[in-house]
Design an enzyme around this catalytic site. Structure first.
Site, PDB file in Angstrom:
ATOM      1  CD  GLU A   1      -1.755  -2.299   1.766  1.00  0.00           C
ATOM      2  OE1 GLU A   1      -0.566  -2.523   2.096  1.00  0.00           O
ATOM      3  OE2 GLU A   1      -2.668  -3.125   1.951  1.00  0.00           O
TER       4      GLU A   1
ATOM      5  CE  LYS B   1     -17.843  -6.251   5.412  1.00  0.00           C
ATOM      6  NZ  LYS B   1     -17.040  -6.691   4.271  1.00  0.00           N
TER       7      LYS B   1
ATOM      8  CG  PHE C   1      -9.722  -8.600  12.591  1.00  0.00           C
ATOM      9  CD1 PHE C   1      -8.472  -8.979  13.066  1.00  0.00           C
ATOM     10  CD2 PHE C   1      -9.992  -8.758  11.240  1.00  0.00           C
ATOM     11  CE1 PHE C   1      -7.516  -9.507  12.212  1.00  0.00           C
ATOM     12  CE2 PHE C   1      -9.038  -9.296  10.372  1.00  0.00           C
ATOM     13  CZ  PHE C   1      -7.802  -9.673  10.870  1.00  0.00           C
ATOM     14  CD  GLN C   2      -7.378  -6.736   8.793  1.00  0.00           C
ATOM     15  OE1 GLN C   2      -8.282  -6.539   7.984  1.00  0.00           O
ATOM     16  NE2 GLN C   2      -6.241  -7.332   8.468  1.00  0.00           N
TER      17      GLN C   2
ATOM     18  CG  MET D   1      22.660  12.105   1.722  1.00  0.00           C
ATOM     19  SD  MET D   1      23.817  13.196   0.869  1.00  0.00           S
ATOM     20  CE  MET D   1      22.773  13.819  -0.438  1.00  0.00           C
TER      21      MET D   1
HETATM   22  C1  LIG Z   1      12.703   5.892   4.596  1.00  0.00           C
HETATM   23  C2  LIG Z   1      14.007   6.545   4.852  1.00  0.00           C
HETATM   24  N1  LIG Z   1      14.879   6.000   5.749  1.00  0.00           N
HETATM   25  C3  LIG Z   1      16.073   6.605   5.974  1.00  0.00           C
HETATM   26  C4  LIG Z   1      16.422   7.751   5.330  1.00  0.00           C
HETATM   27  C5  LIG Z   1      17.771   8.415   5.596  1.00  0.00           C
HETATM   28  N2  LIG Z   1      18.595   8.422   4.382  1.00  0.00           N
HETATM   29  C6  LIG Z   1      18.670   9.486   3.561  1.00  0.00           C
HETATM   30  S1  LIG Z   1      19.636   9.222   2.237  1.00  0.00           S
HETATM   31  C7  LIG Z   1      19.999   7.665   2.743  1.00  0.00           C
HETATM   32  C8  LIG Z   1      20.910   6.771   1.953  1.00  0.00           C
HETATM   33  C9  LIG Z   1      20.291   6.320   0.698  1.00  0.00           C
HETATM   34  O1  LIG Z   1      21.089   5.312   0.137  1.00  0.00           O
HETATM   35  P1  LIG Z   1      20.881   4.862  -1.357  1.00  0.00           P
HETATM   36  O2  LIG Z   1      19.446   4.618  -1.607  1.00  0.00           O
HETATM   37  O3  LIG Z   1      21.809   3.757  -1.671  1.00  0.00           O
HETATM   38  O4  LIG Z   1      21.255   6.170  -2.168  1.00  0.00           O
HETATM   39  P2  LIG Z   1      22.709   6.880  -2.295  1.00  0.00           P
HETATM   40  O5  LIG Z   1      22.716   7.989  -1.266  1.00  0.00           O
HETATM   41  O6  LIG Z   1      23.736   5.857  -2.058  1.00  0.00           O
HETATM   42  O7  LIG Z   1      22.701   7.444  -3.674  1.00  0.00           O
HETATM   43  C10 LIG Z   1      19.366   7.375   3.947  1.00  0.00           C
HETATM   44  C11 LIG Z   1      19.486   6.112   4.693  1.00  0.00           C
HETATM   45  C12 LIG Z   1      15.475   8.291   4.426  1.00  0.00           C
HETATM   46  N3  LIG Z   1      15.695   9.423   3.771  1.00  0.00           N
HETATM   47  N4  LIG Z   1      14.297   7.668   4.199  1.00  0.00           N
END
Ligand SMILES: Cc1ncc(C[n+]2csc(CCOP(=O)(O)OP(=O)(O)O)c2C)c(N)n1
Ligand SMILES: [Mg+2]
Lengths: 163, 566
Positions: free
Chosen positions: B50, B162, B112-113, B479
């Site tokens: 979802e 529902k 439920f749910q 990042m």
């Molecule tokens: C749902 C979620 N969890 C954690 C983060 C924190 N976060 C921001 S950038 C990043 C790294 C992303 O890694 P990747 O998808 O491999 O992209 P890259 O930066 O390596 O290009 C994280 C963990 C986020 N933005 N969103």
């Protein structure tokens, strides 16, 4: 600075929680909030007492206006409104201080609404400063319990909220 | 004609012109699904989660400008939509989310749910409705769509128990809707516009700073006309990319944390900032105390709460940006002489900007041995269609896309700006592709985020949605690793993904095509081959693992205190 804001809302499901969660979610102060239906069908009125500098107050008013169920927001802080609050105060009232309590009640034009040999329950109405003042005087005599309604406010003059 | 609530809901969608919804069945929406079985006017796409369905509706909305619609069952179905709703809310995306709910007599009984999805989503929806009587349903649907798309757009949730889906009533769709407590100000005040134009023509170091509002408000054309007329420099936020062509000489590109040096220098040194549908986010302003110290600020926004929220504003204009810009153009046309004077007067400012552009252009050092991510992005631009729609995930690859792709058209970049939601890219592309089957839709992802909704490969294949998935694989949560490198002494705590994934085999498992390369010389070949494929494709590029996104304004630093190179 403390502000008294009047909020006219649609009497919709969940409107109180929308307003309350706006204040908690954005970290705005909420000193008091009172709410009840008005004379107009489907409409309720909240009075909110809050604090903050000018910029925060501007945000509070704008954010309230942004809620879909909010019809109108009025800030009465500039003296454009009259404000009242009611308090129910239970005080210890035994032999020597019974008369003193009565005198205070009289001076503040409050009322005794429940009596026992050991206590009085007082109904006091007035602007919040007046309530604070009567409490100040009663406290040394033995304040057992206190309920305040929070402020309600209405605009001065002949005009209604629609202008 | 009498119908049940489930059918009425679908008829309302049809009346609103909805052609596609993304939904997932379950106990409290089974009646809706039963009606859908024979309801052919609406295409239903079944995502595999979802959250992805919600992002898909969001991608559909961003790409088309229409309201995106998704559907989920009560309880876990509803909670799975929350990230998608919050993502849409932060970026002001018009959406209607329909959730099933337990029957009204059971509400509040921990049935439920059962979850209080209205309560859970209150802070991340523009508004929400619990339908308690089938007689209210049509009006609520009308209001939901109206609220979602007008003013500052946003997601609106309709919780449909529902028993209300089963109850019958006459279906009458209201022609119009009037909500006395909701009257967004759309027309910009003419006198304010006049004042704004006077301030603009007096300025000597002006910058137009554009946010997502210009894209959402379909104001790209007016913006471009006005700024070209005045030859005024334009910088955009991440969300504003595409609203002003980046190949225009007056474009400064993106500003902010990973913005162009010239854009941040222009903001810092400007004497007038004209903010159009932007909200002075902390990733854009840097340290507020030192933000644009010499500038007066004009702020145009449809949402009054955006104005003066973070920065002082000298001239606020509340209104639809398209309307305000159109009025500004008219005003400029009346003041031809003054405009000509202004253009001469700001020539030195253009020189300053040209100097900053030349001094530190957005760039990188290419390599013949290892694939540089920036090179892949440039090649993608070169080899993709002009009107290709690009979605990104969140991380370094997102910033490289923003810096190097060059966006010239509105609604061609779909990216989670406000919430920064990993897992957004792939399902958002899916939504855009469902809206535009004939256009090229490319999602640019990291190896981390792509795995947060990778199950949607199945949806792409099943529904013949030929999304081209680019994975810039650094085998890092890049990042975060970059922050650890710069600010935590290279202590790479839990950011190395360690287990390498065979993305070609993964594509194959879903019945899609996969390509992978680690050689710079093969980048072009892979992209060309992938673009030729009729179906969805994964292109994995194994990139320089510790490449950084630069320039960078460290969090909390002033906008002109940029880290320019390693
Ligand atoms: C749902 C979620 N969890 C954690 C983060 C924190 N976060 C921001 S950038 C990043 C790294 C992303 O890694 P990747 O998808 O491999 O992209 P890259 O930066 O390596 O290009 C994280 C963990 C986020 N933005 N969103
Ligand atoms: Mg990565």
């Amino acid at each position: 600075m403390q502000h008294t804001i009047s909020v006219l809302v649609e009497n919709e499901f969940g409107v109180l929680s929308r307003v309350a969660s706006l204040f908690s979610g954005r970290g705005f102060n909420l000193d008091s909030l009172s709410v009840a239906p008005t004379n107009e069908e489907g409409m309720s009125r909240m009075t909110i007492v809050t604090r903050g500098d000018e910029q925060i107050l501007e945000q509070i008013t704008k954010q309230l206006n942004k809620l879909i169920d909010v019809i109108k927001v009025v800030d009465f802080t500039d003296g454009s409104g009259v404000e009242r609050e009611m308090a129910l105060i239970k005080v210890t009232a035994e032999d020597d201080n019974r008369a003193e309590v009565l005198r205070i009640v009289d001076i503040f034009r409050a009322k005794i609404i429940d009596v026992t040999p050991k206590s009085y329950t007082i109904e006091a109405t007035g602007n919040p400063v007046k309530i604070d003042a009567i409490l100040e005087l009663l406290r040394p005599l033995g304040l057992k319990e206190l309920v305040r309604t929070g402020s309600v406010a209405i605009g001065r003059g002949a005009k209604g909220w629609k202008g | 004609m009498k119908m049940n609530g489930a059918r009425i809901m679908l008829e309302c969608l049809k009346k609103e012109g909805v052609d596609t919804i993304f939904g997932y069945p379950g106990g409290t929406v089974i009646n809706i699904y039963d009606e859908l079985f024979s309801f052919k006017e609406i295409r239903h796409i079944l995502p595999r989660h979802e959250q992805a369905g919600t992002h898909a509706a969001d991608g559909y909305a961003r790409a088309t400008g229409r309201v995106g619609v998704c559907l989920a069952t009560s309880g876990p179905g509803a909670t799975n939509t929350v990230t998608g709703i919050a993502t849409a809310y932060m970026d002001s995306i018009p959406m209607v989310i329909i959730t099933g709910q337990v029957p009204t007599p059971l509400i509040g009984n921990d049935a439920f749910q059962e979850v209080d999805i209205i309560g859970i989503t209150r802070p991340c929806t523009k508004h929400s409705f619990l339908v308690r009587d089938v007689k209210d349903l049509a009006l609520i649907m009308k209001k939901a769509f109206y609220i979602a798309r007008t003013g500052r757009p946003g997601p609106v949730l309709v919780d449909l128990p529902k028993d209300v889906q089963i109850a019958q009533t006459e279906f009458i769709y209201p022609e119009t809707v009037d909500i006395r407590s909701y009257k967004p100000t759309l027309g910009g005040h003419p006198r304010q516009v006049e004042k704004a134009m006077a301030m603009m023509l007096e300025a000597r170091r002006p910058v137009v700073y554009v946010g997502g509002g210009a894209v959402l408000g379909n104001a790209a054309e007016e913006l471009t006309v006005l700024c070209r007329k005045l030859t005024i420099p334009v910088t955009t936020t991440l969300m504003g990319l595409g609203s002003f062509p980046e190949n225009d000489p007056n474009s400064l590109g993106m500003l902010g944390m990973h913005g162009a040096y010239c854009a941040n220098m222009a903001m810092t040194n400007s004497d007038l900032i004209i903010a159009i549908g932007a909200r002075f986010d902390d990733r854009v302003t840097g340290k507020l105390a030192t933000f644009a110290p010499h500038a007066r600020i004009i702020h145009v926004d449809v949402d009054p709460t955006s104005i003066k929220k973070n920065v002082r504003v000298d001239l606020p204009i509340v209104g639809d940006v398209k309307d305000v810009l159109a009025k500004m153009i008219k005003q400029a046309d009346k003041l031809k002489d003054k405009v000509a004077e202004f253009q001469t007067a700001i020539a030195p400012w253009h020189d300053d900007i040209a100097g900053w552009k030349a001094k530190h252009p957005i760039g990188y050092k290419n390599s013949t041995t290892v694939i540089k991510p920036q090179f892949v992005i440039q090649k993608l631009r070169e080899l993709s269609d002009d009107d290709a729609i690009i979605s990104t995930d969140v991380g370094q690859h997102q910033m490289w896309t923003a810096q190097f792709f060059q966006f010239n058209k509105p609604r061609t970049l779909l990216t989670s700006g406000g919430l920064g939601t990993m897992g957004y890219g792939l399902p958002a592309a899916m939504g855009a592709q469902a809206a535009f089957p004939g256009r090229q839709v490319i999602t640019i992802c990291g190896d981390g985020g792509v795995q947060m909704n990778i199950q949607e490969m199945a949806t792409l294949v099943q529904n013949k949605l030929p999304v081209k998935i680019v994975i810039l694989n650094n085998n890092f949560l890049g990042m975060v690793r970059q922050w650890q490198e710069l600010f935590f002494d290279k202590r790479y705590s839990s950011t190395c993904m360690e287990l390498p994934i065979d993305f070609v085999k993964l594509a194959d498992a879903y019945g899609a095509k996969g390509f992978s390369t680690s050689k710079p010389g093969e980048v072009e070949k892979v992209i060309k081959a992938a673009f030729k494929e009729k179906g969805p494709v994964i292109m994995e590029f194994k990139i320089a693992r510790e490449e950084k996104v630069l320039p960078m304004v460290p969090a909390g630093a002033a906008l002109n205190e940029m880290v320019l190179n390693a």
